[in-house]
Design an enzyme around this catalytic site. Structure first.
Site, short mmCIF file in Angstrom:
data_model
loop_
_atom_site.label_atom_id
_atom_site.label_comp_id
_atom_site.label_asym_id
_atom_site.label_seq_id
_atom_site.Cartn_x
_atom_site.Cartn_y
_atom_site.Cartn_z
N LYS A 159 -20.53 -112.57 37.30
CA LYS A 159 -21.65 -111.77 36.84
C LYS A 159 -22.56 -112.87 36.39
CE LYS A 159 -18.09 -108.16 35.81
NZ LYS A 159 -17.93 -106.93 34.97
N HIS B 49 -21.97 -102.99 43.08
CA HIS B 49 -21.11 -103.03 41.86
C HIS B 49 -21.65 -101.90 40.65
CE1 HIS B 49 -19.52 -104.42 38.18
NE2 HIS B 49 -18.74 -105.13 38.82
N GLU C 236 -13.18 -99.73 41.68
CA GLU C 236 -13.17 -100.29 40.30
C GLU C 236 -13.96 -99.09 39.34
OE1 GLU C 236 -14.03 -104.65 39.95
OE2 GLU C 236 -16.22 -103.68 40.29
N GLY D 107 -13.89 -104.07 32.18
CA GLY D 107 -14.16 -105.03 30.77
C GLY D 107 -13.65 -104.37 29.63
N SER E 180 -10.32 -104.86 34.88
CA SER E 180 -9.24 -105.45 33.74
C SER E 180 -7.82 -106.06 34.36
CB SER E 180 -8.97 -104.37 32.70
OG SER E 180 -9.90 -103.80 32.03
P1 PGA Z 1 -13.11 -107.18 34.77
O1 PGA Z 1 -14.50 -106.67 35.87
O2 PGA Z 1 -12.15 -107.79 35.49
O3 PGA Z 1 -13.98 -108.06 33.47
O4 PGA Z 1 -12.83 -106.02 34.21
C1 PGA Z 1 -14.36 -106.50 37.10
C2 PGA Z 1 -15.42 -106.16 37.87
O5 PGA Z 1 -16.66 -105.85 37.14
O6 PGA Z 1 -15.67 -106.68 38.80
#
Ligand code: PGA
Length: 225
Positions: free
Chosen positions: A11, A96, A151, A157, A188
């Site tokens: 990110k 995304h 996702e 997150g 996560s």
């Molecule tokens: P995360 O994000 O592993 O921090 O939950 C995954 C993503 O947004 O690709």
């Protein structure tokens, strides 16, 4: 044994010095796997330095961009186009949920970006948060080289992943709807839960956000996958 795709999505994180330090700490470990494709998706500005580091270390790590312009080269201030990305990366994340929610990306834009990814020989990692988003994908150009990452919004997150059983059943639906594509789970994923997802028969790998920023955790995720 199936090939697993382990994708780190940084990110909007990491400066150049942090990128170099992350890579050097990763390289302390033996990451030569025949059945695991490791893909790192940094900010655009970190693609050149990571490409050099990968070449210098003869590493098999692959690079991906986090986005792509829906246009060719030309008067599109701020955009990075497919031809430019292809100089550094083999993969590109498209659609995304953070781009859909913060930057208003909708199906038309996602489909244009997919088209550009295909055109420039990049393998799109298309993110969907539920199976209804599969209906809006332009089926026309889809051939072998597409990765779809499920996702769910509640899992990104938050520290609360989906259940491996549900993620596996969505991965099954993705393959049923789109045909010959690879299906990943993201949201996560950590070193402690990664195997519960990658051991499922329809899941071909994982997309990792926060946990990919720490080289030690990312290495553990790769080993445990
Ligand atoms: P995360 O994000 O592993 O921090 O939950 C995954 C993503 O947004 O690709």
């Amino acid at each position: 044994m199936k090939k697993l795709y382990i994708v780190g999505n940084w990110k909007s994180n990491k400066t150049e010095s942090e990128t170099i330090s992350w890579f050097q700490r990763l390289m302390i470990n033996d990451l030569r796997f025949t059945n695991k494709e490791i893909i790192v998706c940094p900010s655009f500005t970190m693609l050149p330095i990571l490409k050099s580091l990968i070449i210098n270390h003869k590493s098999s790590i692959k690079l991906g961009a986090q986005d792509i312009s829906p246009f060719e080269d030309g008067p599109y201030t701020g955009e990075v186009n497919g031809k430019q990305i292809k100089e550094f990366a083999d993969y590109v994340i498209i659609g995304h949920s953070e781009r859909r929610s913060h930057f208003g990306e909708e199906e038309g834009m996602v489909n244009k970006k997919l088209e550009m990814g295909f055109k420039y020989g990049l393998i799109p990692i298309l993110c969907v948060s539920d199976t209804t988003q599969l209906q809006t994908i332009n089926h026309e150009p889809i051939t072998n080289n597409l990765i779809v990452a499920y996702e769910p919004l509640f899992a990104i997150g938050t520290g609360s992943p989906d259940t491996p059983e549900n993620a596996d059943s969505i991965a099954f639906t993705i393959k049923k709807e789109l045909g010959n594509v690879l299906a990943l789970y993201g949201g996560s994923v950590k070193e402690t839960n990664v195997n519960s997802f990658t051991s499922k028969s329809n899941i071909d790998g994982i997309l990792v956000g926060g946990a990919s920023l720490d080289p030690k955790e990312f290495v553990n995720i790769i080993h445990n996958a």
